[in-house]
Design a protein around this motif. Structure first.
Motif, PDB file in Angstrom:
ATOM      1  N   ARG B  37       0.856  -1.188   0.032  1.00  0.00           N
ATOM      2  CA  ARG B  37      -0.064  -0.036   0.110  1.00  0.00           C
ATOM      3  C   ARG B  37       0.775   1.366  -0.100  1.00  0.00           C
ATOM      4  NH1 ARG B  37      -4.275   1.113   4.150  1.00  0.00           N
ATOM      5  NH2 ARG B  37      -2.664   0.873   5.553  1.00  0.00           N
ATOM      6  N   ASP B  41      -4.250   5.455   3.388  1.00  0.00           N
ATOM      7  CA  ASP B  41      -5.931   5.208   2.781  1.00  0.00           C
ATOM      8  C   ASP B  41      -5.561   4.391   1.307  1.00  0.00           C
ATOM      9  OD1 ASP B  41      -4.806   7.245   1.562  1.00  0.00           O
ATOM     10  OD2 ASP B  41      -6.267   8.747   1.801  1.00  0.00           O
ATOM     11  N   GLY B  42      -4.696   3.979   1.155  1.00  0.00           N
ATOM     12  CA  GLY B  42      -4.238   3.305  -0.229  1.00  0.00           C
ATOM     13  C   GLY B  42      -4.881   1.872  -0.361  1.00  0.00           C
ATOM     14  N   GLU B  43      -5.010   1.633  -1.677  1.00  0.00           N
ATOM     15  CA  GLU B  43      -5.401   0.198  -1.845  1.00  0.00           C
ATOM     16  C   GLU B  43      -4.365  -0.733  -1.828  1.00  0.00           C
ATOM     17  OE1 GLU B  43      -7.161  -0.934  -5.799  1.00  0.00           O
ATOM     18  OE2 GLU B  43      -5.591   0.471  -6.683  1.00  0.00           O
ATOM     19  N   ARG B  44      -4.657  -2.025  -1.653  1.00  0.00           N
ATOM     20  CA  ARG B  44      -3.454  -3.084  -1.613  1.00  0.00           C
ATOM     21  C   ARG B  44      -3.268  -3.443  -3.124  1.00  0.00           C
ATOM     22  NH1 ARG B  44      -3.007  -6.018   3.612  1.00  0.00           N
ATOM     23  NH2 ARG B  44      -2.173  -7.934   2.455  1.00  0.00           N
ATOM     24  N   ALA B  83       3.628   2.788   2.774  1.00  0.00           N
ATOM     25  CA  ALA B  83       2.785   2.438   4.179  1.00  0.00           C
ATOM     26  C   ALA B  83       3.201   0.805   4.615  1.00  0.00           C
ATOM     27  CB  ALA B  83       1.232   2.797   4.266  1.00  0.00           C
ATOM     28  N   ASP B  84       2.891  -0.028   3.629  1.00  0.00           N
ATOM     29  CA  ASP B  84       2.825  -1.439   3.716  1.00  0.00           C
ATOM     30  C   ASP B  84       3.370  -2.184   2.604  1.00  0.00           C
ATOM     31  OD1 ASP B  84       1.228  -1.385   6.574  1.00  0.00           O
ATOM     32  OD2 ASP B  84       0.029  -0.386   4.799  1.00  0.00           O
ATOM     33  N   PHE B  85       4.410  -3.079   2.969  1.00  0.00           N
ATOM     34  CA  PHE B  85       5.045  -4.046   1.958  1.00  0.00           C
ATOM     35  C   PHE B  85       5.046  -5.569   2.608  1.00  0.00           C
ATOM     36  CE2 PHE B  85       8.688  -5.523  -0.287  1.00  0.00           C
ATOM     37  CZ  PHE B  85       8.557  -4.833  -1.544  1.00  0.00           C
ATOM     38  N   THR B  86       4.234  -6.467   2.119  1.00  0.00           N
ATOM     39  CA  THR B  86       3.972  -7.721   2.526  1.00  0.00           C
ATOM     40  C   THR B  86       4.506  -8.988   1.748  1.00  0.00           C
ATOM     41  OG1 THR B  86       2.059  -6.757   3.709  1.00  0.00           O
ATOM     42  CG2 THR B  86       2.359  -9.166   3.772  1.00  0.00           C
TER      43      THR B  86
END
Lengths: 476, 280
Positions: B37, B41-44, B83-86
């Motif tokens: 993301r 507030d972003g999309e995945r 924000a995120d990195f999975t």
């Protein structure tokens, strides 16, 4: 002088948002008791000797004791009693199927025309009161030198982590998604369980010293073996839930406009697709068919309704057999959800254009169903539905949401050698949550298949106790 | 928060970024993907792993700025955070035990085909690479492919670079000429992969296609990425992302990727407007 007990036969009604208003917003439906209503309701408990409600509670909350405190107006005292047995009272007060548990056996509800004490409503009131009025964050217990890893931050994981951290364990929760809460954030909608409440529960755990690592998919990012060897966790609790959606295997399920309930709810809840400026899209159907009759089906139907659709719940058995909570069914009806009972889908029909370049190509245009009748009761006591010959009909819809239950996520099984599972992928455990791998425990939907928040929480707590015994016995 | 440690424009619409994500870097293998993301507030979105540096803890992704999210990602500068990195998610490409493999990449898919070609080469396979682009301006990673390929074919749709035509042309010639590949691996636009698979099916050559459907969680939870493979429902995130290309229902997959075309168009337009304003 007010009388000691309130002998009104019915519960104090729960104040709710007007159905005509709420079906167009995602704010919480039930508004909660006022302190006066709570005290009045608490006085309906007659402190009967045999306390059937406690036995009816999966985690054995001391219900008459906390209600007595509410009746006295000592709400914080009531909270402390609940907190001895429940880790997530604000959540459970909202989503527990009380009418099948504590309230189903309440002495006040035995006589015809009488209702049980509103135990769930009181639990919710007490938890909300505590969250609103208690400003001091909880203080962490001293570290006992032992580390435990918890996989998944849903109800099972949160409960297990909460108990362990209070015993002094260094607890780290690993969460695959970008936010903690598991099904409480991706599954249960805002209008039934506001996400601020989940955040508050998660914050409580953090205040107690629980570390939460989001964006870690155990099995992929880190394996269970590495948690034990490289990261020094002496025990691992698996609370990975039952997230894998089932489909019916009927034609047309891969058409555009067909969702699993998980996908529809994840888009709406986790990704906030209901908000006008969300970056995550969701189909705002005109007419939506939700297939299934459980709580998740009700959630999906009510979410679709709020996105502007006419919503039909298609269920192959009758109304009496609906597995969803009574309150959810009533709320759904009030909001104008239509129920098509004794109806079973046979295929989903696509738009008629054969031109792949046509934007209408490949979308749902209807669902073909047959009418059912209930036959003889089977071994489980449930009457199994049978198709009525020649009863096929087509319900025109532009969106279908499949809510047929979920299976445990296969990722850990695929990536953890020696982890034994059962027929449907449930992780095999004994009564304490112990798995086939030493030091690895499991509880909640990952072990049982899809069940309830409170059962998952209960399993998390039982496993926490077993983990404590295991670690202590090993370190002697 | 995950820091962007390097950024490079491979062509005007394709960006290579290295992200500091040591846990992902430690495990990533060719063929796997990540979900990221850009902001709170972003999309995945899923992006396939294009490379990794286990020692530095960096993961390379290569993406085309096709929509709102990728445009927002493109705006991020070195040193800034997402924000995120999975990950790494999905099953890695099977690269061991082959003697001769043909890697067929198209467009930005070449970014994902490259680590596969490299891994095959490192495992001792003789790699034939066929890569195709719309035109010369869009060509990426040519030298990198040459370095790990025994035979290399460059194709452009308009003939502005390499040979004119699509990737199926040299593939057909090779197969017609009796070339025996243990396997063909194809990564690129769905329509290209569909035709590659039709070509190889004629010759009975085992073919693996890497699928990149719409996803949300990437862990098997939502079922959004489902495909029909050999008549059965499969989830690309946990069962794939690679499947036997001869069994994939490509037409269905193509239709499913268009589910949110209108929304994506609006998102892209709003991102364009937003960033134009900032540029001014």
């Amino acid at each position: 002088m007010p009388s000691k007990f309130n002998m009104q036969p019915l519960k104090n009604p729960m104040p709710t948002q007007d159905p005509n208003v709420r079906r167009a917003n995602f704010n919480e439906v039930a508004l909660g008791y006022t302190p006066e209503q709570a005290i009045d309701e608490a006085k309906r408990c007659i402190r009967c000797k045999n306390r059937p409600c406690v036995a009816g509670c999966p985690v054995k909350v001391k219900i008459p004791e906390f209600i007595a405190k509410v009746a006295e107006g000592d709400f914080e005292g009531a909270y402390q009693i609940i907190a001895e047995d429940s880790s997530l009272p604000a959540v459970c007060g909202r989503v527990c199927p009380q009418e099948k548990q504590c309230e189903s056996v309440c002495t006040r509800g035995i006589k015809a025309g009488c209702e049980s004490v509103g135990i769930g409503r009181l639990e919710r009131f007490v938890a909300d009161w505590h969250n609103k009025h208690t400003k001091n964050p909880a203080t962490p217990a001293p570290f006992n030198g032992h580390k435990v890893a918890v996989i998944g931050s849903g109800p099972a994981g949160l409960a297990c982590a909460g108990d362990l951290v209070k015993m002094g364990y260094g607890v780290t929760i690993f969460e695959a998604l970008h936010v903690a809460g598991g099904v409480l954030v991706y599954g249960i909608p805002e209008f039934r369980l506001p996400k601020t409440i989940v955040q508050k529960e998660v914050q409580n755990l953090k205040d107690l010293g629980v570390k939460i690592e989001t964006n870690v998919v155990v099995g992929r990012t880190i394996t269970i073996e590495e948690l034990k060897t490289e990261f020094g966790f002496e025990a691992v609790f698996i609370g990975s839930g039952a997230g894998l959606p089932r489909f019916m295997n009927i034609p047309g399920e891969n058409l555009n406009g067909v969702y699993s309930a998980n996908e529809f709810l994840t888009r709406s809840n986790l990704m906030k697709a209901y908000e006008a400026d969300s970056r995550t899209p969701i189909q705002r159907g005109k007419r939506v068919a939700v297939v299934g009759g459980g709580n998740v089906a009700m959630d999906a139907a009510r979410a679709a309704k709020r996105l502007g659709a006419e919503v039909h719940i298609i269920y192959r058995r009758g109304e009496a057999e609906l597995p969803a909570r009574k309150e959810e069914i009533e709320h759904a009806k009030e909001e104008g959800i239509l129920f098509d009972f004794l109806t079973n889908p046979t295929r989903i029909l696509g738009t008629e254009t054969n031109d792949p370049r046509d934007p209408a190509y490949g979308w749902v245009r209807g669902i073909e169903c047959v009418r059912m009748e209930l036959g003889e009761a089977d071994e489980s006591g449930r009457r199994s539905p049978k198709e009525i010959a020649g009863s096929a009909f087509i319900l025109p819809v532009d969106c279908v949401i499949m809510s047929l239950g979920t299976s445990p996520n296969p990722l850990l099984k695929m990536t953890t050698a020696g982890l034994q599972t059962l027929r449907r992928g449930e992780i095999a455990v004994d009564e304490t949550g112990k798995t086939s791998i030493e030091g690895v425990y499991c509880g909640g939907d990952a072990a049982t298949g899809a069940a309830t928040v409170i059962k998952a929480m209960g399993a998390g707590r039982i496993a926490a106790k077993a983990i404590d015994e295991y670690v202590q016995s090993k370190s002697k | 928060m995950y820091q962007i440690v390097s950024k490079k424009e491979l062509n005007p619409t394709v960006i290579q970024m290295e992200i500091f994500a040591p846990l992902v870097a430690k495990k990533a293998l060719a063929g796997q993907f990540v979900i990221l993301r850009v902001d709170e507030d972003g999309e995945r979105i899923p992006l396939t792993v294009a490379g990794y540096d286990r020692e530095r803890g960096n993961v390379t992704v290569i993406f085309q700025t096709v929509g709102g999210t990728t445009m927002r990602l493109q705006q991020k500068k070195v040193g800034e955070y997402i924000a995120d990195f999975t990950g790494p998610l999905g099953n890695p490409t099977h690269t061991q035990g082959f003697k001769k493999v043909c890697v067929v990449g198209g467009g930005v898919g070449c970014a994902i085909a490259l680590p596969v070609a490299r891994a095959l080469c490192e495992q001792g396979a003789e790699v034939t690479s066929i890569i195709g682009f719309r035109n010369k301006d869009l060509v990426i990673l040519e030298e990198e492919f040459k370095a790990c390929s025994k035979n290399f074919y460059m194709m452009t749709d308009d003939g502005s670079y390499g040979r004119e035509g699509n990737v199926c042309l040299p593939l057909r010639e090779l197969l017609e000429g009796g070339e025996q590949f243990d396997e063909v691996i194809t990564i690129g636009p769905l329509i290209m992969m569909k035709f590659v698979c039709m070509e190889t099916k004629k010759y009975g050559v085992k073919t693996i296609a890497s699928m990149n459907p719409i996803m949300i969680d990437g862990t098997g939870m939502c079922g959004c990425c489902r495909l029909t493979v050999g008549g059965e429902m499969k989830f690309a995130c946990v069962d794939g992302p690679e499947f036997n290309g001869h069994e994939i229902d490509f037409d269905e997959a193509i239709t499913r990727t268009r589910a949110y075309a209108d929304f994506e168009k609006r998102e892209r337009e709003s991102a364009c407007n937003l960033f134009k304003k900032e540029v001014r």
